[in-house]
Scaffold this motif. Structure first.
Motif, short mmCIF file in Angstrom:
data_model
loop_
_atom_site.label_atom_id
_atom_site.label_comp_id
_atom_site.label_asym_id
_atom_site.label_seq_id
_atom_site.Cartn_x
_atom_site.Cartn_y
_atom_site.Cartn_z
N TYR A 188 0.83 -1.21 0.00
CA TYR A 188 0.00 0.00 0.00
C TYR A 188 0.86 1.25 0.00
CZ TYR A 188 0.04 1.94 4.85
OH TYR A 188 0.38 2.56 6.02
N LYS A 189 2.01 1.22 0.67
CA LYS A 189 2.89 2.39 0.68
C LYS A 189 3.49 2.64 -0.70
CE LYS A 189 4.11 2.70 5.57
NZ LYS A 189 5.21 2.77 6.56
N ARG A 190 3.82 1.58 -1.40
CA ARG A 190 4.36 1.72 -2.75
C ARG A 190 3.31 2.30 -3.71
NH1 ARG A 190 5.95 -3.00 -3.02
NH2 ARG A 190 4.28 -3.98 -4.22
N ILE A 191 2.10 1.77 -3.62
CA ILE A 191 1.04 2.26 -4.49
C ILE A 191 0.66 3.69 -4.13
CG2 ILE A 191 -1.37 1.94 -5.20
CD1 ILE A 191 -1.01 -1.05 -4.73
N MET A 192 0.60 4.00 -2.83
CA MET A 192 0.23 5.34 -2.39
C MET A 192 1.27 6.37 -2.83
SD MET A 192 -1.08 6.58 1.37
CE MET A 192 0.49 6.34 2.20
N GLU A 193 2.54 6.01 -2.74
CA GLU A 193 3.60 6.91 -3.18
C GLU A 193 3.46 7.22 -4.68
OE1 GLU A 193 8.50 7.17 -3.35
OE2 GLU A 193 7.52 5.49 -2.36
N SER A 194 3.20 6.17 -5.48
CA SER A 194 3.02 6.36 -6.92
C SER A 194 1.78 7.18 -7.21
CB SER A 194 2.94 5.00 -7.62
OG SER A 194 4.12 4.25 -7.44
N TYR A 195 0.72 6.92 -6.45
CA TYR A 195 -0.55 7.63 -6.64
C TYR A 195 -0.37 9.12 -6.36
CZ TYR A 195 -5.37 9.12 -5.77
OH TYR A 195 -6.56 9.80 -5.79
N LEU A 196 0.30 9.47 -5.28
CA LEU A 196 0.49 10.87 -4.91
C LEU A 196 1.38 11.58 -5.93
CD1 LEU A 196 0.96 10.45 -1.06
CD2 LEU A 196 -1.02 11.43 -2.23
N LYS A 197 2.38 10.88 -6.44
CA LYS A 197 3.24 11.46 -7.47
C LYS A 197 2.45 11.71 -8.75
CE LYS A 197 7.49 10.67 -10.09
NZ LYS A 197 8.60 9.71 -10.36
N ALA A 198 1.63 10.73 -9.13
CA ALA A 198 0.81 10.88 -10.34
C ALA A 198 -0.18 12.03 -10.19
CB ALA A 198 0.07 9.58 -10.62
N LYS A 199 -0.73 12.17 -9.00
CA LYS A 199 -1.69 13.25 -8.75
C LYS A 199 -1.01 14.61 -8.83
CE LYS A 199 -5.24 14.67 -5.42
NZ LYS A 199 -5.87 14.38 -4.10
N GLU A 200 0.20 14.69 -8.27
CA GLU A 200 0.93 15.95 -8.29
C GLU A 200 1.32 16.34 -9.72
OE1 GLU A 200 5.09 17.86 -6.47
OE2 GLU A 200 4.43 15.85 -5.88
N GLU A 201 1.72 15.36 -10.51
CA GLU A 201 2.17 15.63 -11.88
C GLU A 201 1.03 15.55 -12.90
OE1 GLU A 201 5.19 12.75 -12.52
OE2 GLU A 201 6.65 13.71 -11.17
N ASN A 202 -0.15 15.08 -12.42
CA ASN A 202 -1.30 14.87 -13.31
C ASN A 202 -0.91 13.99 -14.50
OD1 ASN A 202 -4.00 15.11 -14.06
ND2 ASN A 202 -3.61 16.90 -15.35
#
Length: 255
Positions: free
Chosen positions: A221-235
């Motif tokens: 979950y930490k790996r997916i959450m980190e990727s998710y937050l990065k994707a959200k920041e960069e759209n």
């Protein structure tokens, strides 16, 4: 806080993180929430009947129509607007069977006899990320604070449910919820799945997530959450990969 209010509240939860195989799928699932399926409604009805029996009658409606006529379909849609959960008449036998089996289980009876919080909403931004979760049931069990997660399944055997835990990322959800509570108040807690097979004879089994399983779920979950937050920041919400990737001949196709 009602279930609808919780769903509308801001925050990352396990359902978001497990809603797709790639970030593109996760983003799409978040922006296009699916309507509850009949199977999901059956699970919700079981949850209310077992953990909140006083709320069952006013929240669950058993629809007796066949949906073959426009009149029946309109009545069905009307029931969905008036009740939190609508199940079909054909599902009622399995609902009653599962409920009776759960209530007859000695461990489940002991759990239900203890004071507990049901549908408990939890929120934390301690790590800088707004996280949320709604626990099926949280209370003491044999002198230990325990999160209980009710699961109806096709196979409640140790091997059968173990596969379901990994395939459906239940261990990720367990780790997320344990960490969420620890961010609110640090303590040792257990995570237990209450399982019941959805078809007769409705066997019941209880399983506790091992430390190793929780560690695997936490890393995921930490790996997916980190990727998710990065994707959200960069759209930028990538799918499988960028560029051209070589596909090898699979082992099962080698003669």
């Amino acid at each position: 806080m009602s279930t609808d209010e919780y769903r509308k509240s801001k925050g990352i939860n396990p359902s978001v993180l497990s809603s797709g195989d790639t970030l593109m799928h996760i983003r799409y699932a978040k922006d296009h929430p699916k309507e509850a399926t009949p199977d999901m409604n059956l699970g919700s009805a079981l949850h209310l009947a077992l953990f909140l029996p006083s709320d069952y009658e006013k929240n669950v409606f058993v629809f007796e129509g066949d949906l073959k006529s426009d009149k029946q379909r309109v009545a069905y849609e009307d029931a969905k607007c008036r009740y939190r959960v609508v199940i079909r008449e054909s599902q009622k036998e399995d609902l009653d069977g599962m409920l009776a089996a759960l209530r007859a289980n000695a461990d489940v009876k002991e759990i239900l006899e203890q004071p507990a919080k049901v549908e408990l909403p939890c929120f934390s931004d301690k790590t800088g990320v707004q996280k949320k979760g709604q626990l099926d049931r949280f209370g003491m069990f044999r002198n230990y604070p325990t999160i209980f997660d009710l699961k109806k399944c096709a196979d409640a055997s140790p091997k059968g449910f173990q596969r379901q835990v990994v395939d459906l990322l239940y261990h990720m959800k367990a780790a997320f919820y344990l960490d969420l509570l620890s961010e609110i108040a640090e303590a040792d807690r257990r995570f237990v799945w209450i399982c019941v097979e959805s078809k007769a004879p409705y066997p019941v089994a209880l399983y506790e997530a091992s430390d190793d399983l929780i560690q695997m779920g936490r890393a995921k979950y930490k790996r997916i959450m980190e990727s998710y937050l990065k994707a959200k920041e960069e759209n930028w919400w990538p799918a499988w990969h960028s560029g051209i990737e070589v596909i090898e001949n699979p082992i099962w196709n080698k003669g």
